[in-house]
Write a protein that holds these residues in place. Structure first.
Motif, PDB file in Angstrom:
ATOM      1  N   GLN A 170       7.056   0.170   4.012  1.00 19.34           N
ATOM      2  CA  GLN A 170       6.764   0.235   2.606  1.00 19.34           C
ATOM      3  C   GLN A 170       7.230   1.007   1.665  1.00 19.34           C
ATOM      4  OE1 GLN A 170       2.318  -1.827   2.471  1.00 19.34           O
ATOM      5  NE2 GLN A 170       2.316  -0.060   3.581  1.00 19.34           N
TER       6      GLN A 170
ATOM      7  N   SER B 134       1.576   4.759   0.615  1.00 19.50           N
ATOM      8  CA  SER B 134       0.795   5.865   1.621  1.00 19.50           C
ATOM      9  C   SER B 134       1.147   7.117   1.095  1.00 19.50           C
ATOM     10  CB  SER B 134       1.416   5.479   2.911  1.00 19.50           C
ATOM     11  OG  SER B 134       2.662   5.843   3.027  1.00 19.50           O
TER      12      SER B 134
ATOM     13  N   ARG C  22      -6.670  -7.670   5.335  1.00 20.59           N
ATOM     14  CA  ARG C  22      -6.587  -7.473   3.640  1.00 20.59           C
ATOM     15  C   ARG C  22      -8.015  -7.790   3.263  1.00 20.59           C
ATOM     16  NH1 ARG C  22      -3.239  -4.312   0.685  1.00 20.59           N
ATOM     17  NH2 ARG C  22      -3.776  -4.889  -1.468  1.00 20.59           N
TER      18      ARG C  22
ATOM     19  N   ARG D 136     -13.989  -2.102  -0.208  1.00 20.31           N
ATOM     20  CA  ARG D 136     -13.357  -1.615  -1.861  1.00 20.31           C
ATOM     21  C   ARG D 136     -14.439  -1.908  -2.710  1.00 20.31           C
ATOM     22  NH1 ARG D 136      -7.799  -2.932  -0.805  1.00 20.31           N
ATOM     23  NH2 ARG D 136      -6.524  -1.216  -0.419  1.00 20.31           N
TER      24      ARG D 136
ATOM     25  N   PHE E 136      -5.701   1.262   6.210  1.00 19.69           N
ATOM     26  CA  PHE E 136      -5.017   0.132   5.722  1.00 19.69           C
ATOM     27  C   PHE E 136      -4.184  -0.719   6.578  1.00 19.69           C
ATOM     28  CE2 PHE E 136      -5.414   3.422   2.501  1.00 19.69           C
ATOM     29  CZ  PHE E 136      -5.876   2.577   1.376  1.00 19.69           C
TER      30      PHE E 136
ATOM     31  N   ASN F  58       0.804  -1.178  -0.213  1.00 19.04           N
ATOM     32  CA  ASN F  58      -0.139   0.052   0.062  1.00 19.04           C
ATOM     33  C   ASN F  58       1.074   1.217   0.104  1.00 19.04           C
ATOM     34  OD1 ASN F  58      -2.225   1.782   0.452  1.00 19.04           O
ATOM     35  ND2 ASN F  58      -1.515   2.070   2.526  1.00 19.04           N
TER      36      ASN F  58
ATOM     37  N   GLU G  24      -3.762   6.309   7.229  1.00 19.52           N
ATOM     38  CA  GLU G  24      -3.202   5.194   6.710  1.00 19.52           C
ATOM     39  C   GLU G  24      -3.712   3.983   7.785  1.00 19.52           C
ATOM     40  OE1 GLU G  24      -1.419   4.244   4.314  1.00 19.52           O
ATOM     41  OE2 GLU G  24      -2.191   6.013   3.481  1.00 19.52           O
TER      42      GLU G  24
ATOM     43  N   GLN H 261     -10.398  -5.271   4.008  1.00 19.17           N
ATOM     44  CA  GLN H 261     -10.174  -4.085   3.070  1.00 19.17           C
ATOM     45  C   GLN H 261     -10.867  -4.284   1.580  1.00 19.17           C
ATOM     46  OE1 GLN H 261      -6.154  -2.912   2.574  1.00 19.17           O
ATOM     47  NE2 GLN H 261      -5.681  -3.535   4.717  1.00 19.17           N
TER      48      GLN H 261
END
Length: 359
Positions: free
Chosen positions: A137, A29, A84, A91, A79, A27, A76, A87
């Motif tokens: 990340q 950010s 997952r 979405r 996330f 992800n 953030e 999430q």
């Protein structure tokens, strides 16, 4: 750590597919829009570790962007905190035109943090954990493979343990990053607290195996499908004799107050570019790099951890407590003014300054 056993199954095509699958968990950010890296944690052939980077909150002319950083970190959390699959469900709902899913997602994350705070009132680690999630990340390219916040609210899940587990597959091998975040009044005290935590984890085989078990059974790998998921499970199987080799690195993200450097303000002048204030701070802070990485190395060695397998990110802000207060304000909950990490750390010095250790 146990010795890993290679079995030769990891051919190029399987590895490439696994790398692509793992990358889908990344992800981006945009943390670099509010946090500047003035010294990268790069590899240095003449330095035996730890790899050490220096970062700081960005400026709006002469004003550090604390509120912007706090708001980005709260955004953030959507996330960082949610598994997952959850999430992906939000979405899909939003893509299907269900805009109420935005509010439900926000509430789900906020409720997680409120529940965590209620269960563990003496801990206020969320800010550092989300910051570490974003930076690993961005700067290491490693995806989160277990959502620790959602697990910490489970009745049978101990709150103690790592702040995050991330992974990156490249050049034919997997690197697993174990994350530990610290909020500290000084960089040195944060480094001392991090080194102690790193050594404690590395010496606890039971906790080590538990973290891998969490990834395999409760982590984000269930968002992968087919052979990619099986390949991932093979790599995170530390007990099975067919587990491919991997690297393991212990990452410390130390967000600390830096009143001295932030306190040195340049004059406001219209004939100079507005970023001169940020560049001036970065130059002053960068001069501390040699001292901070040497101090981190000494602390890791003192506690019996291997500096060559450590990565440390120092993140400077004017005042950590002010940032933490802004983070809770962005979340919409009351500030939790708890002690900072390393408040009681023994750093073998009479002072927290770094000037005496400069290389």
């Amino acid at each position: 750590m146990p010795d890993e056993v290679a079995d030769g199954r990891d051919d190029h095509m399987d590895g490439a597919a696994f790398a692509r699958a793992l990358a889908t968990l990344l992800n981006t950010s945009g943390i670099d829009s509010v946090v500047n890296c003035c010294v990268h944690a790069g590899h240095d052939a003449d330095w035996e570790g730890p790899r050490t980077g220096l970062l700081h909150v960005r400026f709006s002319e002469d004003i550090p962007r604390i509120a912007d950083l706090a708001e980005l970190l709260w955004a953030e959390c959507m996330f960082y905190a949610l598994p997952r699959r959850k999430q992906e469900k939000f979405r899909r709902d939003i893509a299907g035109g269900d805009m109420s899913a935005v509010a439900r997602c926000h509430k789900a994350v906020r409720d997680l943090f409120i529940e965590f705070n209620a269960r563990h009132p003496s801990r206020a680690s969320e800010l550092g954990e989300v910051l570490a999630y974003c930076l690993v990340q961005e700067h290491l390219g490693a995806a989160q493979v277990a959502s620790k916040m959602s697990l910490k609210t489970a009745a049978n899940m101990p709150v103690h343990g790592l702040d995050g587990i991330h992974a990156l597959y490249e050049n034919g091998s997997l690197t697993v990053y174990f994350l530990e975040s610290k909020l500290s009044g000084t960089g040195r005290r944060g480094a001392a607290s991090y080194a102690s935590s790193a050594a404690e984890f590395l010496s606890d085989r039971r906790q080590y195996l538990r973290e891998y078990e969490i990834v395999a059974d409760l982590g984000n790998l269930d968002a992968l499908e087919g052979e990619a998921r099986q390949h991932a499970l093979d790599h995170f199987d530390v007990i099975g004799n067919r587990a491919p080799q991997r690297r393991e690195r212990f990452v410390g993200v130390i967000c600390h107050s830096e009143p001295s450097h932030f306190g040195k303000r340049l004059a406001i002048r219209d004939d100079l570019p507005p970023d001169i204030h940020e560049r001036g701070f970065a130059e002053r802070y960068s001069a501390d790099h040699g001292a901070l990485r040497m101090f981190a190395r000494k602390q890791l060695l003192k506690h019996g951890a291997d500096p060559r397998k450590a990565v440390v990110f120092f993140v400077a802000v004017p005042d950590v407590r002010t940032l933490r207060k802004a983070f809770y304000a962005a979340m919409g909950v009351a500030d939790r003014d708890l002690p900072l990490d390393g408040d009681d750390a023994d750093i073998d010095d009479e002072t927290d300054t770094v000037s005496e250790d400069r290389e």
